[in-house]
Write a protein that holds these residues in place. Sequence first.
Motif, PDB file in Angstrom:
ATOM      1  N   LYS A  14       0.837  -1.208   0.000  1.00 40.24           N
ATOM      2  CA  LYS A  14       0.000   0.000   0.000  1.00 40.24           C
ATOM      3  C   LYS A  14       0.864   1.247   0.000  1.00 40.24           C
ATOM      4  N   LEU A  15       1.918   1.240   0.818  1.00 40.82           N
ATOM      5  CA  LEU A  15       2.817   2.392   0.876  1.00 40.82           C
ATOM      6  C   LEU A  15       3.543   2.602  -0.446  1.00 40.82           C
ATOM      7  N   GLN A  16       3.929   1.504  -1.105  1.00 42.24           N
ATOM      8  CA  GLN A  16       4.582   1.627  -2.409  1.00 42.24           C
ATOM      9  C   GLN A  16       3.631   2.237  -3.428  1.00 42.24           C
ATOM     10  N   ASP A  17       2.342   1.841  -3.375  1.00 35.63           N
ATOM     11  CA  ASP A  17       1.349   2.434  -4.265  1.00 35.63           C
ATOM     12  C   ASP A  17       1.175   3.924  -3.977  1.00 35.63           C
ATOM     13  N   GLN A  18       1.136   4.272  -2.697  1.00 38.23           N
ATOM     14  CA  GLN A  18       1.015   5.687  -2.325  1.00 38.23           C
ATOM     15  C   GLN A  18       2.217   6.487  -2.802  1.00 38.23           C
ATOM     16  N   LEU A  19       3.402   5.897  -2.661  1.00 35.88           N
ATOM     17  CA  LEU A  19       4.631   6.563  -3.109  1.00 35.88           C
ATOM     18  C   LEU A  19       4.601   6.788  -4.612  1.00 35.88           C
ATOM     19  N   LYS A  20       4.193   5.765  -5.350  1.00 36.62           N
ATOM     20  CA  LYS A  20       4.127   5.880  -6.805  1.00 36.62           C
ATOM     21  C   LYS A  20       3.143   6.970  -7.220  1.00 36.62           C
ATOM     22  N   ALA A  21       1.991   7.028  -6.565  1.00 37.29           N
ATOM     23  CA  ALA A  21       0.988   8.049  -6.875  1.00 37.29           C
ATOM     24  C   ALA A  21       1.526   9.446  -6.552  1.00 37.29           C
ATOM     25  N   ALA A  22       2.210   9.587  -5.418  1.00 35.92           N
ATOM     26  CA  ALA A  22       2.778  10.879  -5.036  1.00 35.92           C
ATOM     27  C   ALA A  22       3.852  11.320  -6.025  1.00 35.92           C
ATOM     28  N   GLU A  23       4.706  10.390  -6.443  1.00 40.82           N
ATOM     29  CA  GLU A  23       5.751  10.722  -7.419  1.00 40.82           C
ATOM     30  C   GLU A  23       5.138  11.118  -8.754  1.00 40.82           C
ATOM     31  N   THR A  24       4.053  10.457  -9.149  1.00 42.33           N
ATOM     32  CA  THR A  24       3.377  10.799 -10.404  1.00 42.33           C
ATOM     33  C   THR A  24       2.809  12.209 -10.321  1.00 42.33           C
ATOM     34  N   ARG A  25       2.149  12.536  -9.206  1.00 39.02           N
ATOM     35  CA  ARG A  25       1.609  13.897  -9.034  1.00 39.02           C
ATOM     36  C   ARG A  25       2.716  14.937  -9.099  1.00 39.02           C
ATOM     37  N   GLU A  26       3.827  14.665  -8.405  1.00 37.01           N
ATOM     38  CA  GLU A  26       4.946  15.607  -8.397  1.00 37.01           C
ATOM     39  C   GLU A  26       5.536  15.771  -9.793  1.00 37.01           C
ATOM     40  N   ALA A  27       5.688  14.669 -10.514  1.00 38.70           N
ATOM     41  CA  ALA A  27       6.254  14.723 -11.868  1.00 38.70           C
ATOM     42  C   ALA A  27       5.341  15.512 -12.799  1.00 38.70           C
ATOM     43  N   GLU A  28       4.034  15.290 -12.685  1.00 38.11           N
ATOM     44  CA  GLU A  28       3.094  16.025 -13.529  1.00 38.11           C
ATOM     45  C   GLU A  28       3.133  17.515 -13.212  1.00 38.11           C
ATOM     46  N   ARG A  29       3.209  17.850 -11.938  1.00 35.56           N
ATOM     47  CA  ARG A  29       3.260  19.260 -11.530  1.00 35.56           C
ATOM     48  C   ARG A  29       4.518  19.927 -12.092  1.00 35.56           C
ATOM     49  N   ILE A  30       5.661  19.275 -11.891  1.00 31.72           N
ATOM     50  CA  ILE A  30       6.916  19.854 -12.379  1.00 31.72           C
ATOM     51  C   ILE A  30       6.924  19.913 -13.903  1.00 31.72           C
ATOM     52  N   GLY A  31       6.366  18.890 -14.542  1.00 32.43           N
ATOM     53  CA  GLY A  31       6.286  18.885 -16.004  1.00 32.43           C
ATOM     54  C   GLY A  31       5.441  20.040 -16.527  1.00 32.43           C
ATOM     55  N   ARG A  32       4.299  20.294 -15.891  1.00 30.71           N
ATOM     56  CA  ARG A  32       3.447  21.419 -16.312  1.00 30.71           C
ATOM     57  C   ARG A  32       4.189  22.741 -16.172  1.00 30.71           C
ATOM     58  N   ILE A  33       4.890  22.893 -15.045  1.00 34.95           N
ATOM     59  CA  ILE A  33       5.644  24.130 -14.817  1.00 34.95           C
ATOM     60  C   ILE A  33       6.740  24.282 -15.867  1.00 34.95           C
ATOM     61  N   ALA A  34       7.447  23.200 -16.164  1.00 34.52           N
ATOM     62  CA  ALA A  34       8.519  23.238 -17.166  1.00 34.52           C
ATOM     63  C   ALA A  34       7.960  23.613 -18.536  1.00 34.52           C
ATOM     64  N   LEU A  35       6.804  23.066 -18.890  1.00 30.65           N
ATOM     65  CA  LEU A  35       6.192  23.395 -20.179  1.00 30.65           C
ATOM     66  C   LEU A  35       5.781  24.862 -20.225  1.00 30.65           C
ATOM     67  N   ARG A  36       5.194  25.357 -19.148  1.00 30.08           N
ATOM     68  CA  ARG A  36       4.813  26.776 -19.103  1.00 30.08           C
ATOM     69  C   ARG A  36       6.035  27.677 -19.210  1.00 30.08           C
ATOM     70  N   ALA A  37       7.168  27.208 -18.685  1.00 28.59           N
ATOM     71  CA  ALA A  37       8.405  27.990 -18.752  1.00 28.59           C
ATOM     72  C   ALA A  37       9.056  27.910 -20.132  1.00 28.59           C
ATOM     73  N   GLY A  38       8.529  27.041 -21.002  1.00 25.84           N
ATOM     74  CA  GLY A  38       9.050  26.944 -22.363  1.00 25.84           C
ATOM     75  C   GLY A  38      10.089  25.859 -22.570  1.00 25.84           C
TER      76      GLY A  38
END
Length: 99
Positions: A14-38
């Motif tokens: 369960k913790l591994q699943d939670q970790l994977k979900a958290a990492e996915t959210r973080e990656a998507e957030r950083i990816g969106r910011i990187a795209l907005r930055a060009g």
Amino acid sequence: MKKPSSKIREEIAKLQDQLKAAETREAERIGRIALRAGLGEFEIDESELQTAFEEVAKRFRSGPTAQSAGPNGKGRGSTGAGQPSANPAGEAPGSPGEA
């Protein structure tokens, strides 16, 4: 009473699943910011991009004086440089939500 190993394995899964979900959210957030930055417009080698991200992470981990850094990357009178802050990795001090 001690937990049986099967229960512990379930908790770990369960913790591994939670970790994977958290990492996915973080990656998507950083990816969106990187795209907005060009950053999506450039052909950048992955290792160069990772190095640049590591430098940005250092800047935000170095403490409050690091944000007043000049073009050479050194803060004015920065005595806390190199010391980790209380903020989680990748989060700017004082920003609780998405940028």
